[in-house]
Design an enzyme around this catalytic site. Structure first.
Site, PDB file in Angstrom:
ATOM      1  N   SER A 250       0.920  -1.138   0.075  1.00 49.33           N
ATOM      2  CA  SER A 250       0.017  -0.073   0.060  1.00 49.33           C
ATOM      3  C   SER A 250       0.820   1.270  -0.044  1.00 49.33           C
ATOM      4  O   SER A 250       1.590   1.582   0.871  1.00 49.33           O
ATOM      5  CB  SER A 250      -0.822   0.033   1.213  1.00 49.33           C
TER       6      SER A 250
ATOM      7  N   ASP B 157      -6.567  -6.400   4.142  1.00 50.51           N
ATOM      8  CA  ASP B 157      -5.740  -5.312   3.901  1.00 50.51           C
ATOM      9  C   ASP B 157      -5.731  -4.592   5.363  1.00 50.51           C
ATOM     10  O   ASP B 157      -7.031  -4.466   5.912  1.00 50.51           O
ATOM     11  CB  ASP B 157      -6.789  -4.306   3.150  1.00 50.51           C
TER      12      ASP B 157
ATOM     13  N   MET C  37     -11.252  -6.059   4.817  1.00 49.36           N
ATOM     14  CA  MET C  37     -10.551  -5.070   5.676  1.00 49.36           C
ATOM     15  C   MET C  37     -10.456  -5.686   7.189  1.00 49.36           C
ATOM     16  O   MET C  37     -11.155  -6.314   7.750  1.00 49.36           O
ATOM     17  CB  MET C  37     -11.312  -3.759   5.906  1.00 49.36           C
TER      18      MET C  37
ATOM     19  N   HIS D 153      -8.254   0.977  -4.251  1.00 55.04           N
ATOM     20  CA  HIS D 153      -9.136   0.929  -3.171  1.00 55.04           C
ATOM     21  C   HIS D 153      -9.932   2.224  -2.809  1.00 55.04           C
ATOM     22  O   HIS D 153      -9.489   3.128  -2.324  1.00 55.04           O
ATOM     23  CB  HIS D 153      -8.343   0.428  -2.168  1.00 55.04           C
TER      24      HIS D 153
ATOM     25  N   MET E 277      -8.848   8.215  -0.527  1.00 57.10           N
ATOM     26  CA  MET E 277      -9.958   8.625   0.720  1.00 57.10           C
ATOM     27  C   MET E 277     -10.338  10.045   0.472  1.00 57.10           C
ATOM     28  O   MET E 277      -9.439  10.933  -0.094  1.00 57.10           O
ATOM     29  CB  MET E 277      -8.828   8.527   2.099  1.00 57.10           C
TER      30      MET E 277
HETATM   31  C1  DX5 Z   1      -6.273   1.629   5.304  1.00 62.35           C
HETATM   32  C2  DX5 Z   1      -6.084   1.228   3.760  1.00 62.35           C
HETATM   33  C3  DX5 Z   1      -4.656   0.351   3.793  1.00 62.35           C
HETATM   34  C4  DX5 Z   1      -3.495   0.703   4.648  1.00 62.35           C
HETATM   35  C5  DX5 Z   1      -3.002  -0.542   5.072  1.00 62.35           C
HETATM   36  O1  DX5 Z   1      -7.658   2.291   5.268  1.00 62.35           O
HETATM   37  O2  DX5 Z   1      -6.887   0.571   3.109  1.00 62.35           O
HETATM   38  O3  DX5 Z   1      -4.553  -0.243   2.467  1.00 62.35           O
HETATM   39  O4  DX5 Z   1      -2.562   1.315   3.739  1.00 62.35           O
HETATM   40  O5  DX5 Z   1      -1.716  -0.028   5.967  1.00 62.35           O
HETATM   41  P1  DX5 Z   1      -1.127  -1.138   7.064  1.00 62.35           P
HETATM   42  O6  DX5 Z   1      -0.495  -2.199   6.300  1.00 62.35           O
HETATM   43  O7  DX5 Z   1       0.081  -0.060   7.586  1.00 62.35           O
HETATM   44  O8  DX5 Z   1      -2.308  -1.531   8.032  1.00 62.35           O
HETATM   45 ZN    ZN Z   2      -6.549  -0.143   1.241  1.00 68.16          ZN
END
Ligand code: DX5
Ligand code: ZN
Length: 230
Positions: free
Chosen positions: A9, A177, A139, A68, A38
């Site tokens: 990511s 994720d 998630m 995403h 986001m």
């Molecule tokens: C969170 C994101 C993830 C995030 C994961 O909302 O969708 O993709 O980057 O980060 P880590 O691996 O640090 O939990």
């Molecule tokens: Zn993500």
């Protein structure tokens, strides 16, 4: 069973040198670029849009880009991401008024379509649309930020979705994720995931673009997954 794919990511990458970061992590053996969008509305954070996706393609990135979407509404922005070079586009069903229509829109734009399930989102959203889904993303943290801890109940949810996919006979990827690291990736694979997003677990907090560091982390992840029979 589909091959295991590692999807760093870029949320945790150094945005001031994003092209180089993506080049380095792909050279280190990553398979997919996970691209977190986001909107400060569906989730309480604001990140990147189609221009950045397009910039990565123009920079020469040929690996799949896994967009995403943590945005609401979703439909308006989908054609823009398709034109910007997205390979996968996934969205949260709570963020779309018409889930079936949004899945179809993504496919009509030539991308692979996916639904994303928050830790508390029920799997029933899949009941009538499984044949329109190319990827299911669970998630394992609440969306919005990198660096959170893996929520353990995701393992049971993964097992349930793995059974659902296998029973369906459809070719659907199962992605996870949030909080994925070298020390838990084996049990996550054992629960049924085949596509592994990792942000802080790969890029770390140091924002230090060291290709050799990425080599060793990705090698450790592959080594841990190699010990799991599925
Ligand atoms: C969170 C994101 C993830 C995030 C994961 O909302 O969708 O993709 O980057 O980060 P880590 O691996 O640090 O939990
Ligand atoms: Zn993500």
């Amino acid at each position: 069973m589909a091959a295991d794919l590692i999807a760093p990511s870029i949320l945790s990458a150094d945005f001031a040198k994003l092209g180089e970061e993506v080049d380095n992590v792909l050279a280190a053996g990553a398979d997919i670029v996970h691209f977190d969008v986001m909107d400060n509305h569906y989730v309480p954070n604001l990140t990147i849009g189609p221009l950045v996706c397009e910039a990565l393609r123009k920079h020469g990135v040929t690996a799949p880009i896994d967009v995403h979407l943590m945005v609401k509404p979703v439909d308006r922005i989908i054609p823009d991401f398709a034109a910007a070079g997205a390979t996968y586009i996934t969205f949260h069903p709570e963020a779309s008024e018409h889930v079936d229509r949004t899945l179809q829109l993504i496919r009509d734009e030539g991308c692979k379509a996916g639904l994303v399930f928050n830790p508390a989102t029920p799997l029933s959203y899949l009941d009538y649309v499984l044949e329109k889904v190319d990827i299911i993303l669970l998630m394992s943290v609440n969306p919005g930020f990198g660096g959170q801890s893996f929520i353990a109940s995701t393992l049971d949810k993964l097992r349930r979705v793995r059974k659902m996919i296998d029973n369906s006979g459809f070719d659907i990827r199962l992605e996870v994720d949030g909080g994925v690291k070298t020390d838990n990736i084996a049990e996550i694979k054992a629960a049924g995931a085949d596509t592994f997003v990792s942000g802080s677990g790969i890029f770390g907090k140091g924002k230090d673009s060291d290709p050799h560091r990425y080599d060793s982390i990705i090698a450790q992840m592959r080594e841990a997954m190699g010990r799991v029979e599925r």
